[in-house]
Scaffold this active site. Structure first.
Site, PDB file in Angstrom:
ATOM      1  N   LYS A  67       0.779  -1.126  -0.170  1.00  3.60           N
ATOM      2  CA  LYS A  67       0.111  -0.156   0.017  1.00  3.60           C
ATOM      3  C   LYS A  67       0.830   1.331  -0.099  1.00  3.60           C
ATOM      4  O   LYS A  67       0.318   2.621  -0.482  1.00  3.60           O
ATOM      5  CB  LYS A  67      -0.846  -0.033   1.441  1.00  3.60           C
ATOM      6  CG  LYS A  67      -2.055  -0.858   1.159  1.00  3.60           C
ATOM      7  CD  LYS A  67      -2.915  -0.934   2.182  1.00  3.60           C
ATOM      8  CE  LYS A  67      -4.274  -1.845   1.981  1.00  3.60           C
ATOM      9  NZ  LYS A  67      -5.451  -1.625   3.214  1.00  3.60           N
ATOM     10  N   ASP A 104     -10.777   2.770   1.201  1.00  3.34           N
ATOM     11  CA  ASP A 104     -10.897   2.279   2.648  1.00  3.34           C
ATOM     12  C   ASP A 104     -11.902   3.383   3.377  1.00  3.34           C
ATOM     13  O   ASP A 104     -12.622   3.194   4.229  1.00  3.34           O
ATOM     14  CB  ASP A 104      -9.725   2.040   3.396  1.00  3.34           C
ATOM     15  CG  ASP A 104      -8.995   0.821   2.946  1.00  3.34           C
ATOM     16  OD1 ASP A 104      -9.734  -0.063   2.609  1.00  3.34           O
ATOM     17  OD2 ASP A 104      -7.871   0.564   3.036  1.00  3.34           O
TER      18      ASP A 104
END
Length: 285
Positions: A67, A104
């Site tokens: 990420k 997210d």
């Protein structure tokens, strides 16, 4: 040419994303695929270079440990991903340019939207954890006017995270151990307030140490939200439900962020007319 997207990481076999996106592709009648692909840290650059040249590739979801590592390999990053400091979704444009995004935060916020449509005198969230999930949670909640109490095993790290993500707010950093022992604190009148308690840490996950949170620290009428998906019914949620509190499980965030990514990949909203009942059954089978 069949369009496809995928999820990458190392390891990747545990990912539930192929089940989720496959379900939505079938329901939407789209001739597309969603795959999982094991990509090591050493192979990340080569993987992205190959996918740039693949016109059928719509993009990918990114899980650990990539990420952060993907950011310098992309052509641009959205403001939200830049603010959160992590990329969990990569999109390919027709010219092969790659954009990093983060689903997210909107995924986490999705099940809270009905509550947030109501007016409140004050909104407070106690967020447990200082990792990647907490970054998205803090970013999403701060944008909706929450005052945040961020708890971590290292309070200095929690303070630094707040100063980085939401420097203009009057937020607070505390030691996670503060919540471990029972308290006799008498909460004031919570009328008109929205209290949220979020476990954004891996504590309580299968194979991880338990979360040490005594329920006496949770204000009356709070919403208790645990982002963990294994198990879905964590000890925190079981205890909160027994106390009569409203709860949100980790599948809600998983499905919420997946729905955002699906629209980005395939250009349509996923069909969710059964309140995700069938999808939840598939994800927990």
């Amino acid at each position: 040419m069949i369009p496809y997207a995928e999820v990458i990481g190392d390891p990747i076999v545990q990912s539930k994303s192929p089940v989720m996106h496959g379900h939505w592709l079938e329901r939407a009648g789209i001739a597309g695929e969603y795959r999982r692909c094991l990509v090591t840290a050493e192979g990340l650059g080569d993987y992205l270079a190959e996918r740039r040249a693949d016109a059928a590739w719509r993009g990918c979801n990114v899980t650990m440990p990539h990420k952060l590592a993907v950011r310098p390999l992309l052509d641009r990053v959205t403001p939200l991903a830049e603010q959160i400091g992590a990329v969990n979704t990569i999109l390919r444009a027709e010219d092969g340019t790659l954009t990093g995004d983060n689903t997210d935060a909107p995924g986490f916020m999705e099940p809270l939207r009905p509550l947030l449509a109501e007016p409140h005198l004050f909104r407070m969230a106690r967020v447990l954890g200082t990792g990647g999930a907490a970054r998205a949670v803090v970013t999403g909640l701060a944008a909706e006017g929450f005052t945040i109490v961020l708890a971590g095993r290292d309070p200095a790290k929690a303070r630094a995270l707040l100063d980085e993500l939401v420097p203009d707010g009057e937020h607070h950093a505390v030691d996670l151990a503060h919540f471990a022992d029972p308290t006799d604190f008498e909460f004031d009148d919570r009328q008109g307030l929205l209290d949220l308690v979020v476990n954004a840490s891996p504590l309580g996950m299968a194979g991880q140490p338990p979360l040490q949170l005594d329920i006496s620290h949770v204000p009356p009428a709070s919403v208790v939200y645990d982002v963990i998906t294994s198990p879905v019914h964590t000890p925190l949620l079981v205890e909160a439900e027994a106390a009569g509190l409203r709860t949100v499980d980790g599948l809600a965030m998983l499905i919420g962020q997946g729905a955002v990514a699906f629209r980005l990949f395939f250009g349509v909203q996923p069909v969710r007319d059964d309140n995700d009942a069938e999808l939840r059954r598939l994800l927990t089978a």
